[in-house]
Design a protein around this motif. Structure first.
Motif, PDB file in Angstrom:
ATOM      1  N   GLY B  73     -18.878   2.059   1.526  1.00 49.27           N
ATOM      2  CA  GLY B  73     -19.714   2.208   0.347  1.00 49.27           C
ATOM      3  C   GLY B  73     -19.629   3.578  -0.298  1.00 49.27           C
ATOM      4  O   GLY B  73     -20.307   3.844  -1.283  1.00 49.27           O
ATOM      5  N   THR B  74     -18.774   4.459   0.254  1.00 48.19           N
ATOM      6  CA  THR B  74     -18.652   5.797  -0.311  1.00 48.19           C
ATOM      7  C   THR B  74     -17.296   5.937  -0.986  1.00 48.19           C
ATOM      8  O   THR B  74     -16.256   5.667  -0.384  1.00 48.19           O
ATOM      9  N   THR B  75     -17.323   6.371  -2.240  1.00 47.76           N
ATOM     10  CA  THR B  75     -16.078   6.521  -2.993  1.00 47.76           C
ATOM     11  C   THR B  75     -15.633   7.982  -2.978  1.00 47.76           C
ATOM     12  O   THR B  75     -16.451   8.878  -3.202  1.00 47.76           O
ATOM     13  N   SER B  76     -14.357   8.191  -2.688  1.00 49.31           N
ATOM     14  CA  SER B  76     -13.856   9.570  -2.677  1.00 49.31           C
ATOM     15  C   SER B  76     -12.534   9.652  -3.437  1.00 49.31           C
ATOM     16  O   SER B  76     -11.844   8.645  -3.616  1.00 49.31           O
ATOM     17  N   TRP B  77     -12.208  10.863  -3.885  1.00 48.10           N
ATOM     18  CA  TRP B  77     -10.947  11.083  -4.603  1.00 48.10           C
ATOM     19  C   TRP B  77      -9.829  11.253  -3.588  1.00 48.10           C
ATOM     20  O   TRP B  77      -9.979  12.007  -2.626  1.00 48.10           O
ATOM     21  N   VAL B  78      -8.730  10.559  -3.796  1.00 47.13           N
ATOM     22  CA  VAL B  78      -7.631  10.638  -2.824  1.00 47.13           C
ATOM     23  C   VAL B  78      -6.311  11.039  -3.481  1.00 47.13           C
ATOM     24  O   VAL B  78      -5.253  10.918  -2.873  1.00 47.13           O
ATOM     25  N   GLY B  79      -6.372  11.512  -4.703  1.00 39.44           N
ATOM     26  CA  GLY B  79      -5.151  11.961  -5.382  1.00 39.44           C
ATOM     27  C   GLY B  79      -4.151  10.825  -5.549  1.00 39.44           C
ATOM     28  O   GLY B  79      -4.502   9.735  -6.002  1.00 39.44           O
ATOM     29  N   PHE B  80      -2.903  11.092  -5.135  1.00 41.18           N
ATOM     30  CA  PHE B  80      -1.830  10.118  -5.336  1.00 41.18           C
ATOM     31  C   PHE B  80      -1.629   9.188  -4.135  1.00 41.18           C
ATOM     32  O   PHE B  80      -0.627   8.497  -4.052  1.00 41.18           O
ATOM     33  N   LYS B  81      -2.583   9.179  -3.228  1.00 45.06           N
ATOM     34  CA  LYS B  81      -2.433   8.388  -2.003  1.00 45.06           C
ATOM     35  C   LYS B  81      -2.217   6.895  -2.303  1.00 45.06           C
ATOM     36  O   LYS B  81      -1.355   6.247  -1.713  1.00 45.06           O
ATOM     37  N   ASN B  82      -3.008   6.363  -3.241  1.00 46.06           N
ATOM     38  CA  ASN B  82      -2.878   4.933  -3.566  1.00 46.06           C
ATOM     39  C   ASN B  82      -1.519   4.621  -4.186  1.00 46.06           C
ATOM     40  O   ASN B  82      -0.890   3.611  -3.851  1.00 46.06           O
ATOM     41  N   LEU B  83      -1.089   5.517  -5.086  1.00 44.78           N
ATOM     42  CA  LEU B  83       0.215   5.310  -5.723  1.00 44.78           C
ATOM     43  C   LEU B  83       1.329   5.345  -4.675  1.00 44.78           C
ATOM     44  O   LEU B  83       2.235   4.519  -4.688  1.00 44.78           O
ATOM     45  N   ASN B  84       1.216   6.288  -3.757  1.00 37.11           N
ATOM     46  CA  ASN B  84       2.196   6.420  -2.695  1.00 37.11           C
ATOM     47  C   ASN B  84       2.199   5.172  -1.806  1.00 37.11           C
ATOM     48  O   ASN B  84       3.247   4.652  -1.432  1.00 37.11           O
ATOM     49  N   ARG B  85       0.993   4.672  -1.509  1.00 34.19           N
ATOM     50  CA  ARG B  85       0.870   3.503  -0.626  1.00 34.19           C
ATOM     51  C   ARG B  85       1.528   2.276  -1.250  1.00 34.19           C
ATOM     52  O   ARG B  85       2.312   1.591  -0.602  1.00 34.19           O
ATOM     53  N   VAL B  86       1.213   2.014  -2.506  1.00 32.15           N
ATOM     54  CA  VAL B  86       1.789   0.797  -3.105  1.00 32.15           C
ATOM     55  C   VAL B  86       3.295   0.957  -3.316  1.00 32.15           C
ATOM     56  O   VAL B  86       4.046  -0.003  -3.193  1.00 32.15           O
ATOM     57  N   TYR B  87       3.719   2.178  -3.580  1.00 29.07           N
ATOM     58  CA  TYR B  87       5.163   2.400  -3.774  1.00 29.07           C
ATOM     59  C   TYR B  87       5.919   2.103  -2.481  1.00 29.07           C
ATOM     60  O   TYR B  87       7.043   1.603  -2.513  1.00 29.07           O
ATOM     61  N   HIS B  88       5.286   2.410  -1.342  1.00 28.14           N
ATOM     62  CA  HIS B  88       5.951   2.173  -0.056  1.00 28.14           C
ATOM     63  C   HIS B  88       5.629   0.807   0.544  1.00 28.14           C
ATOM     64  O   HIS B  88       6.013   0.521   1.679  1.00 28.14           O
ATOM     65  N   ASP B  89       4.919  -0.032  -0.205  1.00 36.93           N
ATOM     66  CA  ASP B  89       4.655  -1.394   0.268  1.00 36.93           C
ATOM     67  C   ASP B  89       6.010  -2.112   0.410  1.00 36.93           C
ATOM     68  O   ASP B  89       6.847  -2.062  -0.499  1.00 36.93           O
ATOM     69  N   PRO B  90       6.236  -2.798   1.563  1.00 31.22           N
ATOM     70  CA  PRO B  90       7.541  -3.454   1.744  1.00 31.22           C
ATOM     71  C   PRO B  90       7.858  -4.475   0.655  1.00 31.22           C
ATOM     72  O   PRO B  90       9.021  -4.812   0.437  1.00 31.22           O
ATOM     73  N   TYR B  91       6.826  -4.976  -0.014  1.00 36.64           N
ATOM     74  CA  TYR B  91       7.068  -5.989  -1.046  1.00 36.64           C
ATOM     75  C   TYR B  91       7.020  -5.425  -2.470  1.00 36.64           C
ATOM     76  O   TYR B  91       7.030  -6.177  -3.428  1.00 36.64           O
ATOM     77  N   PHE B  92       6.921  -4.084  -2.573  1.00 39.08           N
ATOM     78  CA  PHE B  92       6.830  -3.470  -3.908  1.00 39.08           C
ATOM     79  C   PHE B  92       8.024  -3.854  -4.771  1.00 39.08           C
ATOM     80  O   PHE B  92       7.877  -4.369  -5.881  1.00 39.08           O
ATOM     81  N   TRP B  93       9.216  -3.638  -4.229  1.00 42.29           N
ATOM     82  CA  TRP B  93      10.408  -3.932  -5.027  1.00 42.29           C
ATOM     83  C   TRP B  93      10.642  -5.436  -5.153  1.00 42.29           C
ATOM     84  O   TRP B  93      11.214  -5.905  -6.127  1.00 42.29           O
TER      85      TRP B  93
END
Lengths: 470, 317
Positions: B73-93
Motif C-alpha cells: 500500500g506504499t508507493t515509492s519512486w524507483v527511477g528506471f527500475k520498471n523500464l529495466n525490468r520490462v526490457y529484460h522480460d524474456p518475452y519483451f522481444w
C-alpha cells in the motif's frame, strides 16, 4: 461582461474542472468506499464478539446471483437468521458470479472499492497485501468469535497468514484430483471402480477410450492451456509426481526438473502420438468442465467443486461422475476461497464481518453446513469438500453429511481414501500460472514442442517475477 | 398608423430589455455573443472534462506510475527500475515481434483487401449500393459476436474452414491452436470485422477521381491494371498514405482480437502483443508500474508514427 473577463471566467472554470477531475481520479485508496458503509465506533475490545446491540452496516460480496435460486434464497434466509442474533447489523449484499473475476478484483483493489468483507482466492493474499487493502484480523479471531477455530486445519489458516498475522477466514477448500466419467469408462470396457493413479495408467486408459469411442467425438483426456488454468493444472500435475513449483523460500522457480518433464512428455505423447486429447485445448476456465459435462471427455485434472457445476450447468449425472487421487499421488495441490476484511473498515465492521462469515461458513449445521436444507433444496450433499475441519468438527460434519448424502459418495471413495498429502499453491501463484500457461500451450498445440526449452524460458520468467515481488 | 405603431413599440420594448442599465447597441451585441458562447463553451467544457478524466489524466498517471512501485500500500519512486525490468522480460522481444507481425499481416491483408474491394465496388454498374451495405455490415456486428463466429469457423474439430478444406481434400489447419497459424488467423478475422469502414473511405476517394483521367487512359489504350497503377493509385495516394499510417498506429495497439480469439497469449505466446503484455503486467501480475513502463515504450514508437501522420495530414490540407 467584457470579452477578457469572460475568457477569465472560462479559464477559471477549466482550472476548477481540472482540479475536480484530478480529485475525482485520485488514487488515494483509503478514502474510497462505494458501498456506503457506516458504523458506530467500537466500544469494546477487538478480541470480543460483536455486541448484539451494536448498530453497524457492512457490505459483503459473493451473494449468489438470482439465477442460482436455491443458493440465493439460502443466503437471504441466512441473513434473516443472522439478524435474529444481531438485529442492528445491516448486511449490504453484493451478488456476483463468479465470485471473483481476477482482472476486476485487481482493479477493485487498486481503487479500494472492494466490499467491507470481500471474497478472494487463497492465492490472492500477497496481491491484497501489496495493494494495502487487507485488515489484520489476528486480534479479532479467537475461540469466542470463531468457536470452531481450533478445529480448522492449521495448514489452511497458514495460507491466510503473513508474518504471523491472520488476514482472512476460509470458507471452502479443495485438493486436486482426477475427475473421470464412469459411464465413458464403462462404455470403453474399463473398470470405473479402478481409475488410473499414475500418468502411465492415465495414458493407457485415455488411449483405450480414444480407440473405442473416438469415432463418437469422445476424447480420452483433456487439459487446459490458457487463462491461468493451464498453469494451475500443470502445477497440480507436477505436485502429483513430486515436483514443486518454487523453492521452499519462495525465491526461485523449482519446476524445471525430470518430474515435470515426464508429465509434459506424457501429455505431449497423448496429444500427438495417441491423439487422445482434443485438437483444441481449454483456453479458459469452464472449457474442460463443459467437455466433461457434455460427455465429450473421459478424464481431466480438477477439484471436487467442479462436479456440481458440470451437473447443474451441463446436465451431467452425479452417478456418471467419479473422482480419483491426483496421478502420481505424491502430493496434491490444495487451495480454496476465503473472505478478507477491508483495511479501512471500522473495528465494529470487521467484527460484524467475522460474525457473519462464522455464521454462514464456519458453524456446523448452519449456513453452508445445513445439509438437510441443501438436500431439500436439491443441492448436492456428500461431495468431499470443504476439507478444512479436523478433530471433532470433522467427525460431526462427516456424520451429518453422510446421513444426508444425495450424491453417490462411493464414487469419490478412491479420492478420499488416498489421503494424498497436500501442498498449498505457490507464492505469487497467479503470476506463475500465467507463465506456465505458455508451457502447456506449447505441449498441447505444437507437435514439435521443445519441452526443455519451454521449461527453461518459463523458469527465467518466473525467477524474474519472483525477484520483482521481493 | 396601426401598422407602424406596433413595430415601434416592439422595438422600444426589445431595446429596453436587452440593453439594461447603461446598455447600448454595442453591449447588446456583446451580451448575445456571450450567451451564445456560454452555451458553446458549456458543451466544450463538458467534452474537455471527459478528455481530462478518461484520456489525459490516465496518460499523465501512467507516465508517473512508470517510475513508481507500490508495495504494502506504499508507493515509492524507483527511477528506471520498471523500464529495466520490462526490457529484460524474456518475452519483451516476443511481444514486439508479434506486434510487428500483426502489423505486417494487417498491412498486407487489412490494407490491401479493402482497397481492392473498393476498386471492385467502384467499377460495378449494378447493385453497388446493395453491395456497399453488405461490405459494411460486419462493422455493425458487435466485436464479441464476430469473434464467436470466427472461433466456430476456426475450430479444428468441427469448424467451417476445416470442413471446407476437407471437402476439397486439402490438409486441414489448427488455425488459432497452432503457434504457426494463430496470428494470421487473428488478422483474417480482424480484417473481416473492420474492413467495411476502410472500404467506404477508399470508395469515397475513388469517386473523387475525375472521369476524364480514365477516359484519357482508355484513349491511350491502357488496360485495367495500367489504369489502377497510373491513375487510381496516384490520385488516391494521400488517402492511402493517411490510412496506412492510421492502420499502423491502430494495429500496433492490438488487444481486443487477440484477447478474445486466443486468450491473449495464444499458443506458445504466439499472439501476445505489446498491449496484451501491458494488460498482463497490470491485471495478472498486479504490477502497474511495470505495465506503465511498457506502455511508455509503446508510446515512444507510436509517437513517431503519429508525428508522421500529423505531417502528412498537414500536407494533405
Amino acid at each position: 461582461m467584457s470579452r477578457i473577463g469572460y475568457r477569465r471566467l472560462v479559464a477559471v472554470a477549466l482550472v476548477a474542472g481540472i482540479g475536480l477531475t484530478g480529485a475525482a481520479c485520485s488514487s488515494s485508496s483509503d478514502k474510497k468506499d462505494d458501498t456506503g458503509s457506516k458504523a458506530t465506533s467500537s466500544t469494546s475490545s477487538v478480541g470480543t464478539p460483536l455486541d448484539p446491540k451494536t448498530k453497524v452496516t457492512i457490505s459483503v460480496d459473493c451473494e449468489p446471483p438470482t439465477t442460482k435460486k436455491a443458493e440465493r434464497q439460502q443466503w437471504v434466509d441466512d441473513v434473516a437468521e443472522f439478524n435474529k442474533t444481531y438485529p442492528n447489523v445491516t448486511i449490504n449484499s453484493k451478488d456476483a458470479f463468479p465470485c471473483e473475476d481476477p482482472a476486476k478484483f485487481t482493479a477493485q483493489l487498486q481503487a479500494g472499492s472492494e466490499t467491507d468483507a470481500f471474497y478472494s482466492y487463497m492465492t490472492d493474499l500477497q496481491q491484497v497485501l501489496d495493494a494495502g487493502q487487507a485488515a489484520d484480523i489476528t486480534d479479532y479471531v479467537n475461540e469466542k468469535t470463531v468457536p470452531n477455530l481450533a478445529d480448522i486445519d492449521p495448514g489452511v489458516l497458514n495460507v491466510l497468514k503473513d508474518g504471523g498475522k491472520l488476514y482472512g477466514l476460509p470458507t471452502s477448500n479443495y485438493q486436486m484430483g482426477l475427475i473421470y466419467n464412469r459411464k465413458i469408462f464403462k462404455d470403453a470396457g474399463l473398470n470405473p471402480d479402478q481409475p488410473p493413479t499414475t500418468w502411465d495408467e492415465v495414458r493407457q486408459d485415455a488411449k483405450v477410450i480414444q480407440d473405442k469411442l473416438g469415432s463418437k467425438g469422445i476424447n480420452g483426456y483433456m487439459d487446459n492451456s490458457g487463462g491461468n488454468q493451464g498453469g494451475w493444472h500443470l502445477v497440480s500435475e507436477m505436485y502429483g509426481v513430486g515436483s514443486k513449483a518454487v523453492s521452499d523460500d519462495g525465491q526461485k522457480a523449482a519446476f524445471n526438473n525430470d518430474e515435470t518433464k515426464s508429465v509434459l512428455s506424457t501429455l505431449h505423447d497423448m496429444r500427438w502420438t495417441d491423439k487422445s486429447l482434443p485438437a483444441t485445448p481449454g483456453l479458459q476456465w469452464g472449457d474442460v468442465q463443459k467437455a466433461m459435462g457434455t460427455g465429450k471427455i473421459g478424464m481431466y485434472v480438477g477439484a471436487p467443486d467442479d462436479i456440481p457445476l458440470v451437473v447443474q450447468q451441463y446436465k451431467a449425472k452425479f452417478e456418471d461422475l467419479g473422482m480419483a487421487p491426483i496421478p502420481g499421488g505424491k502430493t496434491s495441490l490444495f487451495g480454496g476461497n476465503d473472505y478478507m476484511f477491508k483495511k479501512s473498515a471500522s473495528p465494529d465492521q470487521i467484527k460484524a464481518g467475522i460474525a457473519w462469515i462464522n455464521f454462514k461458513y464456519l458453524t456446523l449445521e448452519k449456513g453452508q453446513f445445513n445439509y438437510p436444507r441443501n438436500k431439500t433444496d436439491g443441492l448436492p450433499v456428500g461431495l468431499p469438500q470443504p476439507f478444512f475441519f479436523t478433530g471433532a468438527s470433522k467427525a460431526k460434519d462427516t456424520e451429518t453429511k453422510t446421513a444426508n448424502a444425495t450424491v453417490p459418495v462411493e464414487n469419490f471413495k478412491s479420492y478420499v481414501d488416498a489421503q494424498v498429502p497436500v501442498l498449498p499453491e505457490p507464492p505469487n501463484a497467479q503470476k506463475i500460472y500465467t507463465v506456465l500457461d505458455t508451457v502447456m500451450s506449447g505441449v498441447l498445440t505444437n507437435k514439435g514442442a521443445d519441452i526443455s526449452k519451454l521449461l527453461s524460458t518459463a523458469e527465467t520468467q518466473v525467477n524474474s517475477l519472483l525477484a520483482a515481488s521481493q | 398608423m396601426a401598422a407602424t405603431t406596433v413595430p415601434e413599440n416592439t422595438t422600444k420594448r426589445h431595446a429596453g430589455r436587452t440593453s439594461g442599465p447603461g446598455g447600448g447597441a454595442a453591449r447588446t451585441g456583446l451580451s448575445r455573443k456571450v450567451r451564445q458562447n456560454l452555451q458553446a463553451h458549456g458543451f466544450l467544457i463538458g467534452a474537455l472534462l471527459c478528455f481530462l478524466m478518461f484520456s489525459w489524466y490516465p496518460m499523465i498517471r501512467e507516465f508517473i506510475m512508470s517510475f513508481q512501485e507500490t508495495k504494502r500500500g506504499t508507493t515509492s519512486w524507483v527511477g528506471f527500475k520498471n523500464l529495466n525490468r520490462v526490457y529484460h522480460d524474456p518475452y519483451f522481444w516476443t511481444a514486439w515481434k508479434n506486434t510487428a507481425e500483426f502489423t505486417l499481416y494487417a498491412l498486407v491483408i487489412g490494407f490491401l483487401v479493402p482497397f481492392v474491394v473498393a476498386i471492385v465496388l467502384n467499377e460495378l454498374r449494378h447493385a453497388r449500393a446493395y453491395l456497399r451495405v453488405l461490405v459494411y455490415l460486419p462493422v455493425m456486428l458487435p466485436p464479441v459476436a464476430g469473434v464467436l463466429l470466427f472461433k466456430y469457423f476456426y475450430n479444428p474439430d468441427y469448424g467451417l474452414f476445416n470442413h471446407i478444406l476437407k471437402t476439397l481434400h486439402l490438409p486441414t489447419s489448427q488455425w488459432l491452436d497452432s503457434s504457426h497459424t494463430a496470428m494470421i488467423s487473428v488478422v483474417i478475422a480482424a480484417t473481416w470485422m473492420s474492413m467495411g469502414g476502410a472500404t467506404l473511405i477508399y470508395l469515397a476517394a475513388l469517386q473523387n477521381i475525375p472521369g476524364e483521367l480514365y477516359e484519357a487512359a482508355d484513349l491511350d489504350g491502357a488496360g485495367l491494371l495500367s489504369k489502377i497503377w497510373h491513375v487510381t493509385i496516384p490520385q488516391t495516394r494521400m488517402v492511402l498514405s493517411l490510412m496506412l499510417l492510421l492502420q499502423i498506429v491502430a494495429t500496433m495497439q492490438e488487444f481486443t482480437n487477440v484477447f478474445l480469439l486466443t486468450g491473449g497469449n495464444g499458443p506458445e505466446n504466439s499472439t501476445m502483443t505489446v498491449v496484451y503484455m501491458v494488460y498482463q503486467y497490470a491485471f495478472r501480475y498486479n504490477n502497474f508500474g511495470s505495465a506503465a513502463a511498457l506502455g511508455l515504450f509503446l508510446l515512444l514508437v507510436l509517437a513517431v508514427f503519429s508525428g508522421l501522420y500529423t505531417r502528412l495530414s498537414r500536407n494533405s490540407d
